[in-house]
Scaffold this motif. Structure first.
Motif, PDB file in Angstrom:
ATOM      1  N   ALA A  59       0.833  -1.207   0.000  1.00  0.00           N
ATOM      2  CA  ALA A  59       0.000   0.000   0.000  1.00  0.00           C
ATOM      3  C   ALA A  59       0.866   1.255   0.000  1.00  0.00           C
ATOM      4  O   ALA A  59       0.563   2.234  -0.691  1.00  0.00           O
ATOM      5  CB  ALA A  59      -0.923  -0.006   1.221  1.00  0.00           C
ATOM      6  N   PHE A  60       1.948   1.224   0.758  1.00  0.00           N
ATOM      7  CA  PHE A  60       2.870   2.368   0.798  1.00  0.00           C
ATOM      8  C   PHE A  60       3.511   2.591  -0.564  1.00  0.00           C
ATOM      9  O   PHE A  60       3.631   3.726  -1.035  1.00  0.00           O
ATOM     10  CB  PHE A  60       3.936   2.110   1.866  1.00  0.00           C
ATOM     11  CG  PHE A  60       4.945   3.211   2.013  1.00  0.00           C
ATOM     12  CD1 PHE A  60       4.621   4.403   2.653  1.00  0.00           C
ATOM     13  CD2 PHE A  60       6.236   3.068   1.513  1.00  0.00           C
ATOM     14  CE1 PHE A  60       5.553   5.425   2.786  1.00  0.00           C
ATOM     15  CE2 PHE A  60       7.171   4.086   1.645  1.00  0.00           C
ATOM     16  CZ  PHE A  60       6.821   5.266   2.284  1.00  0.00           C
ATOM     17  N   THR A  61       3.896   1.499  -1.222  1.00  0.00           N
ATOM     18  CA  THR A  61       4.511   1.602  -2.551  1.00  0.00           C
ATOM     19  C   THR A  61       3.502   2.114  -3.573  1.00  0.00           C
ATOM     20  O   THR A  61       3.844   2.930  -4.445  1.00  0.00           O
ATOM     21  CB  THR A  61       5.050   0.225  -2.984  1.00  0.00           C
ATOM     22  OG1 THR A  61       5.996  -0.237  -2.014  1.00  0.00           O
ATOM     23  CG2 THR A  61       5.726   0.311  -4.349  1.00  0.00           C
ATOM     24  N   ALA A  62       2.256   1.676  -3.463  1.00  0.00           N
ATOM     25  CA  ALA A  62       1.224   2.109  -4.414  1.00  0.00           C
ATOM     26  C   ALA A  62       0.958   3.599  -4.313  1.00  0.00           C
ATOM     27  O   ALA A  62       0.559   4.238  -5.298  1.00  0.00           O
ATOM     28  CB  ALA A  62      -0.065   1.333  -4.170  1.00  0.00           C
ATOM     29  N   ARG A  63       1.182   4.181  -3.128  1.00  0.00           N
ATOM     30  CA  ARG A  63       0.943   5.621  -2.961  1.00  0.00           C
ATOM     31  C   ARG A  63       2.164   6.472  -3.304  1.00  0.00           C
ATOM     32  O   ARG A  63       2.106   7.698  -3.187  1.00  0.00           O
ATOM     33  CB  ARG A  63       0.526   5.916  -1.515  1.00  0.00           C
ATOM     34  CG  ARG A  63      -0.827   5.375  -1.129  1.00  0.00           C
ATOM     35  CD  ARG A  63      -1.305   5.989   0.188  1.00  0.00           C
ATOM     36  NE  ARG A  63      -0.363   5.728   1.261  1.00  0.00           N
ATOM     37  CZ  ARG A  63      -0.408   4.652   2.048  1.00  0.00           C
ATOM     38  NH1 ARG A  63      -1.340   3.737   1.868  1.00  0.00           N
ATOM     39  NH2 ARG A  63       0.471   4.492   3.011  1.00  0.00           N
TER      40      ARG A  63
END
Length: 522
Positions: A153-157
């Protein structure tokens, strides 16, 4: 095994040499040191002389793999700058450490973590016990899966290419040994197959991936992107990044805290859908295109339906060719400011009320009389409308004060004032002129009507009984009216005429109404 030990140990020291003070660096180094210890114990286990010696080294390797989940989750939280379990994060992590320590102890109890050690062509391997199968395996998969969810999720943002690559490499580095360990210790044994330990060799490949991330993409180093991300994540004001159509592509934790909306609620939502009304309209877009920055006040719609006023600053994001590709919005919560302004306004109104109010009777005071008398006079001159002034004085009030005391006199003044306010119209003005004297302004009222009103007031006062008084209470009245057709130089002249009529009432015996007339005055 020795390669895994060396690779992880050296990489841990390398990470600490980059920035040993950063929490994420220390935690990742601790993670690699645990894996290195696991690899070293596994190496010794492989060359055990008998099952008992192999079992000893297996048990000794326990901290290296049983304590990985809490260290790993702490690293994920530090790297993503998120509290993985909300306000209870510290307590949950501590509980996971306790579980890991309990598993380390249970490894030394026969039949719990390991049933027995089995000889193979490459050394010894273990046969999992019930605690390994039904406690540790699900525990490991759930915690590592939860951490991977936050990393993904952090990478997607991520808003930059380097941030995305760092995230992808971190996820890959975690997945490689996890897949190897899952194959060796869970999947293959479940179908009756034995294979050499793959997790530790895979950690060597993982260390290589992470080393590439550190050297090529400055993983675990303070970068401009990392600093900007930290500022965004920790800034007290809410921040939104919108695409060219006005949909949310990024929201910081302060925005979620302010509105009660989660990242999932905010992502992809149109800015106008987050507000009461539609503030992000064509006019605002034109101003942004022309000026680059627009400041306005809007109201966010919170999850619970509350309206949250914010001071919003919107800026345009442009690409290298100058085309608009999105917008940055910084919103400051102004609820406290609005409350403060409201309290200031209320205090201001209260001060204004006090400034024009007689504290004893609650009627208007002499200052307000001057203002309103001037207003009525100017209105009468301009529009040719009449109004009247009534002056009232309580008869023999000084005698009452002298014989019954000031407290009784104050009670009488309050009673007379309340009587006047009750008997006149809401548009009429009742003021205490001083002492026991009252002045009333009666807008759009002729002399004849004013006399009738004054006489009604006289009768109402006469019905009052002074507390403990041995005589009835009465008042004398003087009336003067503004005549649009006659010459009156100022409002003070009208007040003097009403006062003169009052003294005439006193001279004629009190408890009466006298109206000033030009013929009588001449």
């Amino acid at each position: 095994m020795l390669a895994g030990f060396a690779a992880n140990a050296l990489f841990g020291f390398f990470v600490l040499s980059r920035d040993g003070k950063a929490a994420a660096n220390r935690l990742y180094a601790a993670f690699t040191f645990l894996v290195a210890w696991w690899a070293l114990a596994k190496f010794a286990l492989s060359y055990g002389a008998d099952p008992q010696e192999a079992l000893f080294w297996y048990r000794l390797s326990g901290p290296g793999w049983l304590l990985l989940p809490p260290v790993y989750l702490q690293f994920v939280g530090a790297y993503t700058r998120r509290r993985l379990f909300g306000a209870a994060t510290g307590r949950v992590i501590a509980a996971i450490y306790v579980v890991g320590a309990a598993l380390c102890v249970s490894a030394w109890v026969d039949g719990l973590i390991v049933e027995r050690m089995l000889p193979t062509s490459w050394g010894f391997t273990h046969e999992p016990g019930p605690v390994y199968r039904f406690v540790f395996a699900p525990y490991l998969l759930v915690l590592f899966g939860y951490g991977l969810y936050h990393l993904v999720a952090f990478t997607a943002r991520a808003t930059t290419r380097d941030d995305r690559m760092r995230g992808i490499l971190v996820v890959s580095g975690i997945l490689i040994p996890l897949i190897g360990g899952g194959l060796t210790n869970m999947i293959l044994p479940a179908i009756g197959l034995r294979a050499p330990e793959l997790a530790i060799p895979f950690t060597t490949a993982s260390a290589g991936v992470m080393a590439f991330a550190v050297i090529r993409y400055r993983f675990l180093s303070l970068t401009v992107e990392f600093a900007a991300g930290t500022i965004i994540a920790t800034m007290p004001d809410a921040l939104l990044v919108l695409d060219g159509k006005g949909a949310v592509t990024l929201a910081n934790p302060a925005m979620a805290s302010l509105t009660g909306l989660s990242d999932g609620d905010l992502a992809g939502t149109g800015f106008n859908d987050l507000c009461h009304g539609s503030p992000f309209d064509d006019d605002v877009r034109r101003r942004l295109d022309a000026e680059g920055v627009v400041r306005l006040e809007v109201e966010f719609a919170a999850r619970d339906g509350a309206r949250i006023p914010v001071a919003l600053s919107m800026s345009t994001l442009r690409d290298r060719r100058g085309a608009t590709v999105g917008y940055v919005c910084v919103a400051k919560d102004i609820r406290e400011l609005r409350d403060l302004i409201a309290r200031i306004e209320e205090a201001k109104r209260e001060l204004e009320r006090i400034a024009i109010t007689d504290p004893l009777t609650g009627t208007f005071n002499r200052r307000y009389l001057g203002v309103r008398l001037r207003e009525e006079f100017l209105r009468g001159v301009r529009y040719g409308v009449s109004f009247s002034v009534v002056v009232a004085d309580i008869d023999r009030f000084k005698d009452m004060n002298d014989t019954q005391g000031h407290s009784a006199g104050d009670d009488l003044l309050r009673g007379v004032a309340a009587t006047f306010q009750r008997e006149v119209r809401s548009s009429d003005v009742v003021t205490r002129y001083g002492g026991d004297e009252f002045v009333l302004i009666l807008p759009e009222t002729s002399a004849a009507i004013a006399e009738e009103i004054a006489d009604r007031l006289r009768e109402a006062v006469e019905s009052l009984a002074a507390a403990g008084a041995a005589r009835p209470v009465s008042a004398s009245f003087g009336v003067a009216a503004f005549d649009p057709g006659a010459a009156t130089d100022c409002e003070e002249t009208l007040l003097r005429r009403a006062d003169a009529a009052l003294y005439e009432s006193k001279r004629l015996g009190r408890n009466r109404v006298t109206c000033w007339r030009a013929s009588a005055a001449s």
